[in-house]
Design a protein around this motif. Structure first.
Motif, PDB file in Angstrom:
ATOM      1  N   TYR A   1       1.791  14.661 -13.634  1.00 54.61           N
ATOM      2  CA  TYR A   1       0.710  15.241 -14.418  1.00 54.61           C
ATOM      3  C   TYR A   1       0.638  16.759 -14.201  1.00 54.61           C
ATOM      4  O   TYR A   1       0.518  17.524 -15.157  1.00 54.61           O
ATOM      5  N   ALA A   2       0.713  17.190 -12.963  1.00 60.20           N
ATOM      6  CA  ALA A   2       0.640  18.625 -12.666  1.00 60.20           C
ATOM      7  C   ALA A   2       1.809  19.380 -13.298  1.00 60.20           C
ATOM      8  O   ALA A   2       1.655  20.492 -13.803  1.00 60.20           O
ATOM      9  N   ALA A   3       2.988  18.773 -13.310  1.00 60.09           N
ATOM     10  CA  ALA A   3       4.165  19.444 -13.867  1.00 60.09           C
ATOM     11  C   ALA A   3       4.110  19.528 -15.385  1.00 60.09           C
ATOM     12  O   ALA A   3       4.615  20.484 -15.978  1.00 60.09           O
ATOM     13  N   THR A   4       3.490  18.571 -16.051  1.00 63.64           N
ATOM     14  CA  THR A   4       3.485  18.563 -17.517  1.00 63.64           C
ATOM     15  C   THR A   4       2.222  19.158 -18.118  1.00 63.64           C
ATOM     16  O   THR A   4       2.143  19.307 -19.335  1.00 63.64           O
ATOM     17  N   HIS A   5       1.240  19.499 -17.319  1.00 61.98           N
ATOM     18  CA  HIS A   5      -0.005  20.055 -17.846  1.00 61.98           C
ATOM     19  C   HIS A   5      -0.294  21.445 -17.298  1.00 61.98           C
ATOM     20  O   HIS A   5      -1.445  21.848 -17.202  1.00 61.98           O
ATOM     21  N   ASP A   6       0.728  22.197 -16.950  1.00 62.03           N
ATOM     22  CA  ASP A   6       0.562  23.554 -16.450  1.00 62.03           C
ATOM     23  C   ASP A   6       0.427  24.496 -17.646  1.00 62.03           C
ATOM     24  O   ASP A   6       1.385  24.682 -18.401  1.00 62.03           O
ATOM     25  N   PRO A   7      -0.731  25.106 -17.868  1.00 66.28           N
ATOM     26  CA  PRO A   7      -0.904  25.971 -19.040  1.00 66.28           C
ATOM     27  C   PRO A   7      -0.105  27.268 -18.957  1.00 66.28           C
ATOM     28  O   PRO A   7       0.081  27.942 -19.964  1.00 66.28           O
TER      29      PRO A   7
ATOM     30  N   ALA B   1       0.832  -1.211   0.000  1.00 66.56           N
ATOM     31  CA  ALA B   1       0.000   0.000   0.000  1.00 66.56           C
ATOM     32  C   ALA B   1       0.863   1.257   0.000  1.00 66.56           C
ATOM     33  O   ALA B   1       0.544   2.241  -0.680  1.00 66.56           O
ATOM     34  N   LEU B   2       1.969   1.244   0.754  1.00 68.31           N
ATOM     35  CA  LEU B   2       2.883   2.393   0.742  1.00 68.31           C
ATOM     36  C   LEU B   2       3.485   2.601  -0.641  1.00 68.31           C
ATOM     37  O   LEU B   2       3.612   3.741  -1.110  1.00 68.31           O
ATOM     38  N   LEU B   3       3.871   1.519  -1.305  1.00 72.83           N
ATOM     39  CA  LEU B   3       4.436   1.632  -2.654  1.00 72.83           C
ATOM     40  C   LEU B   3       3.405   2.175  -3.647  1.00 72.83           C
ATOM     41  O   LEU B   3       3.714   3.032  -4.474  1.00 72.83           O
ATOM     42  N   VAL B   4       2.169   1.697  -3.556  1.00 74.91           N
ATOM     43  CA  VAL B   4       1.104   2.183  -4.444  1.00 74.91           C
ATOM     44  C   VAL B   4       0.823   3.659  -4.173  1.00 74.91           C
ATOM     45  O   VAL B   4       0.670   4.466  -5.107  1.00 74.91           O
ATOM     46  N   ALA B   5       0.768   4.056  -2.915  1.00 81.37           N
ATOM     47  CA  ALA B   5       0.516   5.459  -2.573  1.00 81.37           C
ATOM     48  C   ALA B   5       1.639   6.355  -3.081  1.00 81.37           C
ATOM     49  O   ALA B   5       1.392   7.453  -3.605  1.00 81.37           O
ATOM     50  N   THR B   6       2.879   5.902  -2.969  1.00 81.86           N
ATOM     51  CA  THR B   6       4.013   6.681  -3.467  1.00 81.86           C
ATOM     52  C   THR B   6       3.950   6.822  -4.983  1.00 81.86           C
ATOM     53  O   THR B   6       4.157   7.910  -5.529  1.00 81.86           O
TER      54      THR B   6
ATOM     55  N   ALA C   1       1.281   6.664  -6.874  1.00 79.26           N
ATOM     56  CA  ALA C   1       0.149   7.534  -7.208  1.00 79.26           C
ATOM     57  C   ALA C   1       0.503   8.998  -6.989  1.00 79.26           C
ATOM     58  O   ALA C   1       0.184   9.859  -7.825  1.00 79.26           O
ATOM     59  N   ALA C   2       1.176   9.309  -5.891  1.00 75.22           N
ATOM     60  CA  ALA C   2       1.583  10.692  -5.631  1.00 75.22           C
ATOM     61  C   ALA C   2       2.550  11.182  -6.705  1.00 75.22           C
ATOM     62  O   ALA C   2       2.451  12.327  -7.172  1.00 75.22           O
ATOM     63  N   GLN C   3       3.482  10.343  -7.117  1.00 73.21           N
ATOM     64  CA  GLN C   3       4.411  10.737  -8.176  1.00 73.21           C
ATOM     65  C   GLN C   3       3.685  10.942  -9.494  1.00 73.21           C
ATOM     66  O   GLN C   3       3.994  11.860 -10.247  1.00 73.21           O
TER      67      GLN C   3
END
Length: 159
Positions: free
Chosen positions: A30-36, A16-21, A23-25
Protein backbone atom coordinates in the motif's frame (compact mmCIF):
# COMPACT_ATOMS: atom_id res chain seq x y z
CA UNK A 1 8.23 -26.29 37.42
CA UNK A 2 8.21 -27.02 33.75
CA UNK A 3 5.91 -25.54 31.16
CA UNK A 4 4.64 -27.96 28.59
CA UNK A 5 3.41 -26.47 25.37
CA UNK A 6 1.04 -28.61 23.39
CA UNK A 7 1.06 -29.17 19.65
CA UNK A 8 -1.78 -26.72 19.14
CA UNK A 9 0.32 -23.83 20.46
CA UNK A 10 2.96 -24.31 17.78
CA UNK A 11 0.34 -24.57 15.04
CA UNK A 12 -1.20 -21.27 16.16
CA UNK A 13 2.25 -19.69 16.54
CA UNK A 14 3.18 -20.55 12.93
CA UNK A 15 -0.22 -19.31 11.71
CA UNK A 16 0.27 -15.99 13.59
CA UNK A 17 3.72 -15.54 12.01
CA UNK A 18 2.24 -16.11 8.55
CA UNK A 19 -0.58 -13.61 9.20
CA UNK A 20 1.88 -11.02 10.54
CA UNK A 21 4.12 -11.45 7.49
CA UNK A 22 1.18 -11.09 5.09
CA UNK A 23 -0.04 -7.97 6.94
CA UNK A 24 3.42 -6.38 6.80
CA UNK A 25 3.65 -7.08 3.07
CA UNK A 26 0.20 -5.57 2.56
CA UNK A 27 1.21 -2.42 4.41
CA UNK A 28 4.41 -2.10 2.34
CA UNK A 29 2.49 -2.70 -0.91
CA UNK A 30 0.00 0.00 0.00
CA UNK A 31 2.76 2.46 0.91
CA UNK A 32 4.62 1.75 -2.34
CA UNK A 33 1.57 2.22 -4.58
CA UNK A 34 0.01 5.23 -2.84
CA UNK A 35 3.01 7.57 -2.62
CA UNK A 36 1.82 10.94 -4.01
CA UNK A 37 5.40 12.08 -4.64
CA UNK A 38 6.35 9.11 -6.81
CA UNK A 39 7.25 10.14 -10.36
CA UNK A 40 8.28 8.41 -13.55
CA UNK A 41 10.39 10.39 -16.01
CA UNK A 42 8.08 11.50 -18.83
CA UNK A 43 8.84 9.91 -22.22
CA UNK A 44 11.90 8.17 -20.80
CA UNK A 45 12.14 5.72 -23.70
CA UNK A 46 11.91 8.42 -26.38
CA UNK A 47 14.47 10.49 -24.48
CA UNK A 48 16.81 7.52 -24.32
CA UNK A 49 16.47 6.90 -28.06
CA UNK A 50 17.13 10.62 -28.70
CA UNK A 51 20.25 10.67 -26.53
CA UNK A 52 22.53 11.70 -29.42
CA UNK A 53 20.39 14.74 -30.22
CA UNK A 54 20.27 15.62 -26.52
CA UNK A 55 24.06 15.57 -26.36
CA UNK A 56 24.23 17.70 -29.52
CA UNK A 57 21.95 20.24 -27.82
CA UNK A 58 24.24 20.20 -24.77
CA UNK A 59 27.22 20.95 -27.02
CA UNK A 60 25.32 23.84 -28.62
CA UNK A 61 24.47 25.13 -25.13
CA UNK A 62 28.16 25.06 -24.23
CA UNK A 63 29.20 26.76 -27.49
CA UNK A 64 26.82 29.67 -26.82
CA UNK A 65 28.65 30.43 -23.59
CA UNK A 66 25.44 31.54 -21.90
CA UNK A 67 24.93 31.15 -18.17
CA UNK A 68 21.72 31.04 -16.16
CA UNK A 69 20.82 31.70 -12.55
CA UNK A 70 17.43 31.35 -10.89
CA UNK A 71 16.02 32.63 -7.61
CA UNK A 72 12.64 32.36 -5.92
CA UNK A 73 10.97 34.98 -3.75
CA UNK A 74 7.68 34.95 -1.89
CA UNK A 75 5.18 37.54 -3.08
CA UNK A 76 1.58 38.23 -2.10
CA UNK A 77 -0.46 35.23 -3.17
CA UNK A 78 2.35 33.24 -4.74
CA UNK A 79 5.97 32.84 -5.68
CA UNK A 80 8.10 34.89 -8.07
CA UNK A 81 10.79 33.22 -10.16
CA UNK A 82 13.58 35.47 -11.45
CA UNK A 83 15.97 34.10 -14.06
CA UNK A 84 19.06 35.90 -15.27
CA UNK A 85 20.67 34.89 -18.55
CA UNK A 86 24.11 36.21 -19.38
CA UNK A 87 26.35 35.70 -22.38
CA UNK A 88 30.03 34.76 -22.40
CA UNK A 89 31.04 38.36 -21.57
CA UNK A 90 28.62 38.58 -18.63
CA UNK A 91 26.19 40.90 -20.41
CA UNK A 92 22.47 40.14 -20.04
CA UNK A 93 20.86 38.16 -22.84
CA UNK A 94 17.94 40.31 -23.99
CA UNK A 95 15.08 39.56 -26.33
CA UNK A 96 14.77 35.86 -25.56
CA UNK A 97 11.57 33.88 -25.22
CA UNK A 98 11.95 31.98 -21.97
CA UNK A 99 9.85 29.12 -20.64
CA UNK A 100 10.55 26.97 -17.61
CA UNK A 101 9.37 23.79 -16.00
CA UNK A 102 9.73 23.89 -12.23
CA UNK A 103 10.26 20.47 -10.68
CA UNK A 104 10.35 20.02 -6.92
CA UNK A 105 12.75 17.44 -5.55
CA UNK A 106 9.99 16.39 -3.16
CA UNK A 107 7.24 16.07 -5.76
CA UNK A 108 8.56 15.54 -9.28
CA UNK A 109 5.23 14.17 -10.47
CA UNK A 110 3.71 17.68 -10.47
CA UNK A 111 5.91 20.06 -12.49
CA UNK A 112 4.85 23.69 -12.80
CA UNK A 113 5.14 25.24 -16.28
CA UNK A 114 5.67 29.00 -16.55
CA UNK A 115 6.42 31.51 -19.28
CA UNK A 116 8.79 34.25 -18.18
CA UNK A 117 8.61 37.87 -19.27
CA UNK A 118 11.54 40.27 -19.61
CA UNK A 119 11.95 42.84 -16.86
CA UNK A 120 13.79 46.18 -16.75
CA UNK A 121 16.93 44.74 -15.14
CA UNK A 122 17.70 42.45 -18.07
CA UNK A 123 16.30 39.36 -16.38
CA UNK A 124 13.13 37.36 -16.82
CA UNK A 125 10.35 36.91 -14.26
CA UNK A 126 7.21 34.87 -13.73
CA UNK A 127 4.78 34.62 -10.85
CA UNK A 128 3.18 31.29 -9.93
CA UNK A 129 0.92 30.10 -7.21
CA UNK A 130 2.36 29.20 -3.85
CA UNK A 131 5.16 26.64 -4.13
CA UNK A 132 6.37 24.26 -1.48
CA UNK A 133 9.66 25.09 0.16
CA UNK A 134 12.76 23.14 -0.76
CA UNK A 135 15.02 22.49 -3.75
CA UNK A 136 13.64 22.97 -7.24
CA UNK A 137 15.07 22.13 -10.64
CA UNK A 138 14.33 24.98 -13.04
CA UNK A 139 14.39 23.43 -16.53
CA UNK A 140 14.80 26.42 -18.83
CA UNK A 141 14.14 26.73 -22.55
CA UNK A 142 15.41 30.11 -23.78
CA UNK A 143 15.25 30.96 -27.49
CA UNK A 144 16.59 34.01 -29.25
CA UNK A 145 16.63 33.99 -33.05
CA UNK A 146 18.36 30.72 -34.00
CA UNK A 147 19.92 30.26 -30.55
CA UNK A 148 18.41 27.82 -28.08
CA UNK A 149 19.64 27.41 -24.51
CA UNK A 150 18.28 24.61 -22.32
CA UNK A 151 20.03 24.47 -18.93
CA UNK A 152 18.72 22.99 -15.71
CA UNK A 153 19.35 25.30 -12.78
CA UNK A 154 18.84 24.24 -9.16
CA UNK A 155 17.36 26.84 -6.83
CA UNK A 156 16.15 26.71 -3.26
CA UNK A 157 12.86 28.25 -2.23
CA UNK A 158 12.72 29.33 1.40
CA UNK A 159 9.70 31.58 1.92
Amino acid sequence: MTIRLGGRFWAWFVAALLVATAAAQGIMLYAATHDPTFAVEADYYARGVAFDSTMALERRNASLGWRATAAFAAVAGGTRLRVRLSDATGAPVRGARVRAALVSNLDASHPVAVTLAADDSGGYVATTGALRRGLWDVQLDARRDADRFTPVVRAEYTP
